[in-house]
Design an enzyme around this catalytic site. Structure first.
Site, short mmCIF file in Angstrom:
data_model
loop_
_atom_site.label_atom_id
_atom_site.label_comp_id
_atom_site.label_asym_id
_atom_site.label_seq_id
_atom_site.Cartn_x
_atom_site.Cartn_y
_atom_site.Cartn_z
N GLY A 1 0.87 -21.78 39.88
CA GLY A 1 2.24 -21.26 39.73
C GLY A 1 3.25 -22.26 39.22
CG HIS B 1 6.65 -40.25 25.69
ND1 HIS B 1 6.71 -41.56 26.05
CD2 HIS B 1 5.34 -39.92 25.69
CE1 HIS B 1 5.47 -42.03 26.23
NE2 HIS B 1 4.63 -41.04 26.02
CG ASP C 1 -0.40 -46.49 24.90
OD1 ASP C 1 -0.95 -46.03 25.91
OD2 ASP C 1 -0.45 -45.92 23.78
CG HIS D 1 -2.85 -43.24 23.29
ND1 HIS D 1 -1.58 -43.45 23.77
CD2 HIS D 1 -3.06 -41.90 23.30
CE1 HIS D 1 -1.05 -42.27 24.08
NE2 HIS D 1 -1.92 -41.31 23.80
#
Length: 561
Positions: free
Chosen positions: A59, A89, A206, A379
């Site tokens: 939900g 982001h 990252d 990435h």
């Protein structure tokens, strides 16, 4: 070295001349990225994104970062800097701006354009926007920002260097080092080297692919796989990708033009994002290739291409509805080819395979990451991260963006290159940079904030647990009417059960024992309805557990007559 921080308390007031870094999301899961920088009493926010719910969040529509630690300091926020336009982001920015609308927004042209359409959806007036590009320098209060080009799976991504009196911080945002990107815009390693010469005191990198050895494959390597699909397909082609993957859409448009096909967009976010990308010049649509999706049906199948959302198996997306044969105007015909041009985000595997199976059952040939090179990551892999550490030579490293295993792997890479001080933090862990050294200074409250329909933050973890129990174990209500004069059960027990686990007459044998237990309690002088309800709950709960191996939600109700 321990990476758990259970014993941490709230951080002490920040020393003058020190910089405080507080991640409020993105460290521990891939999503809802948000980091708060504090210097000299002022705040700077980098990214403000959402996390998409998984199966164990029934939900829930979205998960936001927890703003509670800065809620009473929003007037001290100088700006929100957005590194790129992905939902994880920018997606939570409207929810933050609801609380204080005047915060300036900083980002590249495409990033702010994608955000502007979200703000309109939320009926928010646009705040002051500062459009920046690589090489730009701009100051907000005590924070001097410099932007560096990085490539990622969306155009116009930026790393940000933040200069304060405490030193120089470099935040990569999401990035990779594709040396032959489709738009020719490479990650600016010369700028990284220049900042390294100046002296990077804290490097936030990252971590998503830190466990993956070597180098991330170039986007160009996918073109042959897309070409092959167009060359071999004799009927309609449906391509699914992220609604923001401009480069992937560009490859499909180019292939369609080369093979005499027309393209129609399916899915609201795909239509909106690609319109923005084309208007701003990031997407080049070949003459006459694009048509409205509904009009594609007028063409023979071998000239049709549908560009759709739903590559992650999202239940309400266009592709999921196509796979269930419930889309308003797209029906799979035997011989259609469906190309899933995306990676599998961890946690989405089952949903994606459900869609693949549904499409295959309807007669489509499904080309996906498991059987063709149709997607590359956005990435940097371990080889690229090592390169960056060697170029930047940072004094301190704080891995960001990833699950804990990714952060640890990234920290190990930094140490291999000679970085002495690596800080492994999680959401809510406060890190102070003072006198050139970064160290953990405390912890702030930082939970998940759930969006469910119109409500934000009203759902608690315990309510989610209740929903999971309801979904998996079922629901049982027991109603007993007690005669307060005679002190005996006057009616019931009436037992109602919901859920797909109970057969006809499943509760017949427990009615008598419940009746006996309540009458015994009444004869012993127990008249408090709460105590009687607890007695019923224990009695039926034990029986259901022993008999059916289930733990449903039990709601007993004792009514006095």
């Amino acid at each position: 070295m321990s990476h758990s921080h259970p014993e941490l308390s709230a951080p002490a007031p920040l020393d003058k001349g020190a910089l405080r870094v507080t991640p409020l999301g993105g460290l521990g899961d891939v999503g809802r990225n948000m980091t708060v920088f504090e210097y000299d009493g002022r705040l700077l926010i980098v990214d403000c994104g959402v996390l998409f719910p998984e199966d164990h969040h029934p939900g829930v529509d979205l998960i936001l970062p927890d703003f509670s630690s800065i809620r009473d300091r929003l007037d001290a926020v100088e700006a929100i800097v957005l590194t790129h336009g992905h939902e994880d982001h920018i997606g939570a920015t409207p929810y933050l701006l609801r609380e204080r609308q005047q915060i300036p927004l900083v980002g590249s042209k495409l990033t702010l354009a994608l955000l502007a359409s979200k703000l309109r959806e939320h009926r928010l007036r646009e705040s002051v926007q500062h459009v920046v590009k690589e090489g730009d320098r701009i100051a907000f209060g005590p924070f001097e920002l410099e932007f560096v080009a990085v490539n990622h799976s969306i155009p116009d991504a930026l790393a940000v260097a933040i200069r304060t009196g405490a030193g120089l911080v470099l935040h990569t945002g999401d990035f990779k080092m594709d040396q032959l990107p489709l738009d020719g815009r490479i990650t600016d390693l010369r700028a990284f080297a220049r900042l390294g010469e100046e002296g990077v005191d804290l490097f936030l990198t990252d971590s998503t692919n830190a466990e993956v050895p070597g180098f991330t494959t170039s986007e160009r390597k996918i073109t042959p796989a897309i070409e092959q699909v167009f060359r071999e397909s004799t009927q309609r082609i449906i391509v699914a990708s992220f609604a923001s993957h401009v480069h992937r859409v560009q490859q499909v448009l180019d292939a369609a033009a080369a093979h005499g096909r027309k393209v129609g967009y399916v899915g609201r976010s795909m239509v909106r994002n690609m319109q923005i990308a084309a208007e701003l010049g990031y997407l080049h649509v070949p003459e006459g290739v694009l048509v409205e999706a509904k009009k594609l049906a007028d063409l023979p199948p071998e000239r049709q291409v549908l560009m759709s959302t739903g590559s992650q198996g999202e239940p309400m997306s266009a592709l999921s509805r196509i796979a269930q044969n419930s889309h308003s105007f797209v029906r799979i015909e035997a011989g259609d080819t469906v190309l899933l041009a995306s990676s599998l985000i961890p946690g989405n595997e089952n949903a994606v395979y459900r869609v693949i199976n549904g499409l295959a059952k309807l007669g489509a040939k499904v080309v996906h990451k498991g059987n063709a090179l149709v997607h590359v990551s956005g990435h940097a892999s371990a080889g690229e991260l090592l390169y960056c550490y060697n170029i930047v030579r940072p004094r301190n490293v704080m891995p960001v963006h990833g699950e804990i295993r990714h952060l640890l792997a990234n920290g190990d890479l930094a140490r291999l290159t000679g970085v002495d001080n690596v800080v492994i933090a999680e959401d809510g862990i406060v890190v102070d940079l003072a006198a050139g050294v970064a160290k953990v200074a405390g912890k702030v409250d930082c939970g998940y904030v759930f969006v469910d329909g119109q409500s934000v933050g009203d759902i608690t973890e315990s309510e989610l647990k209740d929903r999971r129990i309801l979904g998996e174990e079922g629901f049982v209500s027991v109603i007993v009417v007690v005669d307060s004069v005679s002190g005996k059960v006057a009616a019931g027990p009436e037992i109602h059960a919901r859920g797909n686990v109970w057969g006809e007459g499943a509760f017949d044998e427990i009615r008598g024992p419940i009746l006996d237990a309540v009458n015994v309690a009444l004869s012993e002088g127990v008249t408090d309805t709460y105590q009687l309800q607890q007695l019923i709950r224990r009695r039926i709960g034990r029986w259901v557990s022993d008999t059916h191996r289930r733990r449903p939600m039990i709601v007993p109700l004792v009514v006095e007559a």
